[in-house]
Design a protein around this motif. Structure first.
Motif, PDB file in Angstrom:
ATOM      1  N   GLU A  81      -7.689  -9.791 -12.622  1.00 34.95           N
ATOM      2  CA  GLU A  81      -7.331  -8.387 -12.398  1.00 34.95           C
ATOM      3  C   GLU A  81      -5.971  -8.075 -13.012  1.00 34.95           C
ATOM      4  N   SER A 134       2.444  -3.034  -7.774  1.00 37.14           N
ATOM      5  CA  SER A 134       2.134  -2.935  -6.348  1.00 37.14           C
ATOM      6  C   SER A 134       0.751  -3.503  -6.039  1.00 37.14           C
ATOM      7  N   LEU A 135      -0.201  -3.338  -6.959  1.00 33.14           N
ATOM      8  CA  LEU A 135      -1.515  -3.962  -6.750  1.00 33.14           C
ATOM      9  C   LEU A 135      -1.422  -5.481  -6.745  1.00 33.14           C
ATOM     10  N   GLU A 136      -0.615  -6.041  -7.629  1.00 35.51           N
ATOM     11  CA  GLU A 136      -0.431  -7.493  -7.644  1.00 35.51           C
ATOM     12  C   GLU A 136       0.254  -7.971  -6.370  1.00 35.51           C
ATOM     13  N   ILE A 168       0.029  -6.550  -3.440  1.00 35.78           N
ATOM     14  CA  ILE A 168      -0.981  -6.479  -2.382  1.00 35.78           C
ATOM     15  C   ILE A 168      -1.916  -7.681  -2.452  1.00 35.78           C
ATOM     16  N   THR A 175       2.306   0.992 -10.416  1.00 31.67           N
ATOM     17  CA  THR A 175       1.064   0.846  -9.668  1.00 31.67           C
ATOM     18  C   THR A 175       0.452  -0.538  -9.873  1.00 31.67           C
ATOM     19  N   LEU A 176       0.536  -1.065 -11.096  1.00 31.23           N
ATOM     20  CA  LEU A 176       0.001  -2.405 -11.336  1.00 31.23           C
ATOM     21  C   LEU A 176       0.790  -3.477 -10.589  1.00 31.23           C
ATOM     22  N   ARG A 212       3.697   6.797  -7.837  1.00 29.76           N
ATOM     23  CA  ARG A 212       2.610   6.848  -8.808  1.00 29.76           C
ATOM     24  C   ARG A 212       3.033   7.491 -10.114  1.00 29.76           C
ATOM     25  N   PHE A 221       2.107   1.713  -3.472  1.00 28.96           N
ATOM     26  CA  PHE A 221       0.998   2.129  -4.327  1.00 28.96           C
ATOM     27  C   PHE A 221       0.689   3.608  -4.174  1.00 28.96           C
ATOM     28  N   LEU A 268       0.828  -1.215   0.000  1.00 27.97           N
ATOM     29  CA  LEU A 268       0.000   0.000   0.000  1.00 27.97           C
ATOM     30  C   LEU A 268       0.857   1.256   0.000  1.00 27.97           C
TER      31      LEU A 268
END
Length: 99
Positions: free
Chosen positions: A71, A35-37, A39, A32-33, A26, A22, A19
């Motif tokens: 996702e 870091s989302l993966e 998470i 960002t993608l 930025r 993320f 997080l």
């Protein structure tokens, strides 16, 4: 604190680190993608530890992992589309007026 407590702390720290990346990094869409993966995988790790510790079945984990893979695929498709239209994935080069 027992060793079992550390098994729950490490995935939670991983979620917090994901997080933080993320929110702070930025500049590029790929960062960002990723870091989302990270998470999503950390949440999967925490849920798998928690559900196996309780003795429950892991069908929900398979559903969650399937949604995380979908996702990721949608994110990569968005990244390819953005790179094809704008030439790079830098957020500063995007314009609201340009579609």
């Amino acid at each position: 604190m027992t060793i079992l407590g550390f098994y729950y702390i490490v995935p939670l720290v991983s979620v917090i680190c994901g997080l933080w990346v993320f929110v702070s990094k930025r500049k590029h869409l790929l960062n960002t993608l990723l870091s989302l993966e990270y998470i999503m995988l950390s949440i999967f790790w925490f849920m798998s530890l928690h559900l196996t510790g309780l003795g429950h079945e892991s069908y929900f984990l398979l559903f969650f992992l399937t949604l995380a893979a979908c996702e990721g695929a949608l994110g990569l498709a968005l990244l390819v589309s953005v790179v094809r239209t704008h030439g790079n994935d830098c957020f500063s080069s995007f314009s609201v007026l340009q579609c």
